[in-house]
Design an enzyme around this catalytic site. Structure first.
Site, PDB file in Angstrom:
ATOM      1  N   GLY A  13      47.400  41.904  43.069  1.00  0.00           N
ATOM      2  CA  GLY A  13      46.552  41.901  41.886  1.00  0.00           C
ATOM      3  C   GLY A  13      47.186  42.358  40.582  1.00  0.00           C
ATOM      4  N   SER A  19      47.279  46.615  34.286  1.00  0.00           N
ATOM      5  CA  SER A  19      46.475  46.390  35.490  1.00  0.00           C
ATOM      6  C   SER A  19      46.315  47.668  36.296  1.00  0.00           C
ATOM      7  CB  SER A  19      47.139  45.340  36.387  1.00  0.00           C
ATOM      8  OG  SER A  19      47.254  44.096  35.753  1.00  0.00           O
ATOM      9  N   ILE A  20      45.142  47.824  36.891  1.00  0.00           N
ATOM     10  CA  ILE A  20      44.938  48.939  37.818  1.00  0.00           C
ATOM     11  C   ILE A  20      45.928  48.837  38.970  1.00  0.00           C
ATOM     12  CG2 ILE A  20      43.326  49.923  39.487  1.00  0.00           C
ATOM     13  CD1 ILE A  20      41.073  49.225  37.507  1.00  0.00           C
ATOM     14  N   ASN A  64      48.164  33.453  45.636  1.00  0.00           N
ATOM     15  CA  ASN A  64      46.851  33.085  45.135  1.00  0.00           C
ATOM     16  C   ASN A  64      45.930  33.040  46.351  1.00  0.00           C
ATOM     17  OD1 ASN A  64      44.515  31.879  44.211  1.00  0.00           O
ATOM     18  ND2 ASN A  64      45.553  30.236  43.091  1.00  0.00           N
ATOM     19  N   VAL A  65      45.043  34.014  46.472  1.00  0.00           N
ATOM     20  CA  VAL A  65      44.227  34.112  47.692  1.00  0.00           C
ATOM     21  C   VAL A  65      43.249  32.957  47.826  1.00  0.00           C
ATOM     22  CG1 VAL A  65      44.451  36.613  47.857  1.00  0.00           C
ATOM     23  CG2 VAL A  65      42.513  35.634  46.600  1.00  0.00           C
ATOM     24  N   TYR A 155      27.231  42.937  33.873  1.00  0.00           N
ATOM     25  CA  TYR A 155      28.089  42.797  35.057  1.00  0.00           C
ATOM     26  C   TYR A 155      27.607  41.648  35.940  1.00  0.00           C
ATOM     27  CZ  TYR A 155      31.584  44.469  38.372  1.00  0.00           C
ATOM     28  OH  TYR A 155      32.688  44.585  39.179  1.00  0.00           O
ATOM     29  N   LYS A 162      30.517  42.892  44.476  1.00  0.00           N
ATOM     30  CA  LYS A 162      31.165  44.185  44.732  1.00  0.00           C
ATOM     31  C   LYS A 162      30.393  45.000  45.764  1.00  0.00           C
ATOM     32  CE  LYS A 162      34.836  44.269  41.989  1.00  0.00           C
ATOM     33  NZ  LYS A 162      36.216  44.436  42.512  1.00  0.00           N
ATOM     34  N   THR A 193      41.417  46.754  30.894  1.00  0.00           N
ATOM     35  CA  THR A 193      42.311  45.831  31.598  1.00  0.00           C
ATOM     36  C   THR A 193      41.961  44.388  31.228  1.00  0.00           C
ATOM     37  OG1 THR A 193      40.858  45.642  33.521  1.00  0.00           O
ATOM     38  CG2 THR A 193      42.458  47.452  33.521  1.00  0.00           C
ATOM     39  N   ALA A 195      41.262  41.959  33.254  1.00  0.00           N
ATOM     40  CA  ALA A 195      40.123  41.508  34.058  1.00  0.00           C
ATOM     41  C   ALA A 195      38.807  41.980  33.453  1.00  0.00           C
ATOM     42  CB  ALA A 195      40.259  42.022  35.489  1.00  0.00           C
TER      43      ALA A 195
END
Length: 254
Positions: A13, A19-20, A64-65, A155, A162, A193, A195
């Site tokens: 990721g 990025s985290i 790429n999942v 969200y 999530k 970030t 995202a």
């Protein structure tokens, strides 16, 4: 002092140095871990490659999942090069931007299912592939958000997704416990970030977090990395199935 010398892990990721996932990777590498770093595609590679070099990552692979074979190929390479794996940091989430900006009520089946597959089921697939390589046990970490627990303005569709991810963590922790594989969900507060920039009025969300959290600050990717390091370390060997907030206490406030 946490020492991760001798541990090998996969980071999924990283998009850039904000990025985290990169914050986690940076902390883990400094503590001695050896890393496999992935990048999404050829467009992302030039941004991630310098970070992989900075992290001295011996494995740098595309992943790429959403493509059925790429995640499997990553684990095949890890098996052939390392033979085992100690931890995974999964920091991947996606939804169609037009649906993220719309009401959950109006989400399409196709958009919702694809967002669920990339953001949630990819973690389940990752766990399945990691299990045979975690011969002496290991740690699986993924990233949640308080929008899974309560309604967060704008969200939208990602809240239920999530929530499914958090539930998956609990079930995976139960299923993998006999293998000494520990599973946790980390819940950072809002952070600037790439995202997060897709969420409407995100600047307002960050300001609210600063004003209303008990510590009156935002967490950083490095803060998330420090918690990841603890959970990966042997010092957390009796912990599994947790949802851990790294948000200056913002989740406490009604």
């Amino acid at each position: 002092m946490i020492n991760l010398e001798g541990k090998k892990g996969l980071i999924l990721g990283i998009a850039n140095d904000q990025s985290i996932a990169f914050g986690c990777a940076d902390v883990l590498q400094q503590l001695g871990a050896e890393l496999c770093i992935t990048y999404l595609n050829d467009k992302a590679k030039p941004y991630v490659a310098p970070l992989a070099e900075r992290l001295e990552a011996p494995l740098f692979l595309p992943c790429n999942v959403a493509k059925s074979d790429e995640l499997e190929a990553v684990f095949e390479t890890i098996e052939s090069e390392w033979g085992s794996l100690d931890f995974v940091v999964h920091s991947i989430a996606w939804s169609p931007i037009e649906e993220l900006h719309g009401q959950l009520l109006d989400s399409s089946s196709e958009g919702f299912c694809k967002a669920m597959d990339i953001s949630c089921h990819s973690f389940i697939r990752t766990a399945r592939l990691a299990k045979p390589l975690m011969k002496q046990g290991g740690t699986l970490l993924t990233m949640s958000y308080q929008g899974a627990e309560r309604v967060v303005e704008n969200y939208n569709m990602m809240g239920p997704i999530k929530a499914a991810l958090d539930s998956s963590v609990r079930y995976l922790a139960a299923e993998l416990g006999s293998e000494q594989i520990r599973v946790h969900s980390l819940s950072p507060g809002p952070m600037p970030t790439r995202a997060a920039s897709g969420i409407q009025a995100f600047d307002r969300l960050m300001q609210d977090a600063i004003e209303r959290s008990p510590l009156h600050q935002l967490g950083t990717p490095a803060d998330v990395g420090n918690m990841a390091a603890f959970l990966i370390s042997d010092q957390a060997r009796a912990m599994t199935g947790n949802l851990v907030h790294i948000d200056a206490g913002h989740h406490l406030m009604a």
